[in-house]
Design a protein around this motif. Sequence first.
Motif, PDB file in Angstrom:
ATOM      1  N   ILE A  31       0.837  -1.203   0.000  1.00 35.51           N
ATOM      2  CA  ILE A  31       0.000   0.000   0.000  1.00 35.51           C
ATOM      3  C   ILE A  31       0.872   1.254   0.000  1.00 35.51           C
ATOM      4  CG2 ILE A  31      -1.621   1.371   1.392  1.00 35.51           C
ATOM      5  CD1 ILE A  31      -2.875  -1.294   2.297  1.00 35.51           C
ATOM      6  N   ALA A  66       2.291   1.614  -3.454  1.00 36.33           N
ATOM      7  CA  ALA A  66       1.268   1.999  -4.420  1.00 36.33           C
ATOM      8  C   ALA A  66       0.807   3.439  -4.239  1.00 36.33           C
ATOM      9  CB  ALA A  66       0.074   1.056  -4.316  1.00 36.33           C
ATOM     10  N   THR A  67       0.671   3.859  -2.981  1.00 43.00           N
ATOM     11  CA  THR A  67       0.197   5.222  -2.713  1.00 43.00           C
ATOM     12  C   THR A  67       1.332   6.243  -2.709  1.00 43.00           C
ATOM     13  OG1 THR A  67       0.373   4.843  -0.318  1.00 43.00           O
ATOM     14  CG2 THR A  67      -1.760   4.386  -1.363  1.00 43.00           C
ATOM     15  N   GLU A  68       2.578   5.737  -2.675  1.00 44.40           N
ATOM     16  CA  GLU A  68       3.767   6.595  -2.663  1.00 44.40           C
ATOM     17  C   GLU A  68       3.778   7.537  -1.463  1.00 44.40           C
ATOM     18  OE1 GLU A  68       3.387   8.226  -6.662  1.00 44.40           O
ATOM     19  OE2 GLU A  68       4.822   6.739  -7.383  1.00 44.40           O
ATOM     20  N   LYS A  69       3.241   7.035  -0.346  1.00 42.66           N
ATOM     21  CA  LYS A  69       3.290   7.809   0.898  1.00 42.66           C
ATOM     22  C   LYS A  69       4.719   7.927   1.409  1.00 42.66           C
ATOM     23  CE  LYS A  69      -1.156   8.539   1.411  1.00 42.66           C
ATOM     24  NZ  LYS A  69      -1.715   9.913   1.337  1.00 42.66           N
ATOM     25  N   ARG A  81       9.534   4.096  -2.263  1.00 42.02           N
ATOM     26  CA  ARG A  81       9.376   2.645  -2.419  1.00 42.02           C
ATOM     27  C   ARG A  81      10.533   1.867  -1.801  1.00 42.02           C
ATOM     28  NH1 ARG A  81      11.728   0.655  -7.449  1.00 42.02           N
ATOM     29  NH2 ARG A  81      12.952   2.293  -8.402  1.00 42.02           N
ATOM     30  N   SER A 107       5.047   7.370 -11.553  1.00 43.80           N
ATOM     31  CA  SER A 107       4.373   6.927 -10.332  1.00 43.80           C
ATOM     32  C   SER A 107       3.847   5.508 -10.497  1.00 43.80           C
ATOM     33  CB  SER A 107       3.220   7.868  -9.981  1.00 43.80           C
ATOM     34  OG  SER A 107       2.138   7.691 -10.886  1.00 43.80           O
ATOM     35  N   TRP A 128       0.863   4.410  -9.982  1.00 42.26           N
ATOM     36  CA  TRP A 128      -0.439   4.371 -10.645  1.00 42.26           C
ATOM     37  C   TRP A 128      -0.353   4.829 -12.090  1.00 42.26           C
ATOM     38  CZ3 TRP A 128      -3.742   1.239  -8.930  1.00 42.26           C
ATOM     39  CH2 TRP A 128      -3.838   0.970  -7.553  1.00 42.26           C
TER      40      TRP A 128
END
Length: 429
Positions: A14, A17-20, A23, A398, A400
């Motif tokens: 997650i 994927a969300t790039e909070k 990576r 990104s 996404w």
Amino acid sequence: MIAVAVTVFVVAYILIATEKVHRLMAALGGAAVLLALGVVGSEDAFYSHETGIDWDVIFLLLGMMVIVGVLRKTGVFEYVAIWAAKRAGGSPLRVMILLVLITAIASAFLDNVTTVLLIAPVTLLVCERLAVNPVPFLIAEVLASNIGGASTLIGDPPNIIIASRAGLSFNDFLIHMAPIIVVELIVFTLILPLLFRGSFTADPDRVAGVMALNEKEAIRDSRLLIKCGVVLLAVFIGFVGHSAFHIEPSVVALLGAGLLVLVSGLRPKDYMPSVEWETLLFFAGLFIMVGALVKTGVIGHLATLATDATGGDALLAVMLILGVSAVLSGVIDNIPYVATMSPLVQQLAAGVADPAQSQALWWSLALGADLGGNATAVGASANVVVLGIAARAGSPISFWEFTKKGIIVTAITILIAAPYLWLRYFVWP
């Protein structure tokens, strides 16, 4: 332990994927948690073929990155970039189609990671010359590399695993995989204008400037280029004949890198900047997290559920393996997935009396895993490598942005593969 392994993987995925968070931090952080809690130990993470870091992949990448670093000093990438742009008449769409076809064909004879390492620098230079965004071009090429690599035994690492387990030859892959991959590639090329709509506008002045260039002037060191050509030929021969020579592609790449460094006379500072250390460490973390899922039996349990659901129906088994492989290979790297799934497919194949239908189970696994690797940014090794190259070049992709295109291509290619498997092995075997 199962709950911990699944939770850590899901949370890390997650975050990726969300790039909070970056990576690399997510992958290494997840690996660190699993190691600290004892879900996997040093033996599992660093020495096990089933659950540990795939050092063959890491050192294959390292060796080819060094080779690319030396090759960059010759000016050959600039030469190819100008040549491609001029042959395409400066049209960004024609440039994309040309580079996609080159990538797909090269991926059939080199592994797809090596191919994108060689093509990506050319792409960045072409786009810089034409003043267009390189991101759509890089995404298109890595998707093409995964499609093209599926056509041969050596084109995609999962195919090597399948060939070893099923006793399949290089020619078997050419006969059974290459025909459908040619069709897939044609369809992929036709949908490029729609898939990347709005990405093909170039400055006329920049196009005119490129058309006026002499690509031969881009070569800065012809003697080094000759040396690189000889070493690359030897590396290519090693890749193609690795099973006959009994030497792994990773060793071939390292030997090639060492020989090229020796004969080039370059200093480490000339070629080491081309090594994508973040990408290599990201792979290490990802392998450890997936390895925890393998060790705790999560992946094996999912695969068993999928195979048990077939009820002895060979056609249903083929379609289920194709679909499940496409989905799971988009979530986890397709190399450990195929390594885990292969023994189960072998058991299923042994229970099918018809030889053609029995072999179709292996081709469904290969097509599902290879084409499913396009679904997300972490589905295949080549995807991760290109994201690293793009980030270092100042054009980050990104999760996404890649995945929105990848899911579409995966869905189309799997939908094409399904009737092929049905018609070839069940209707007209």
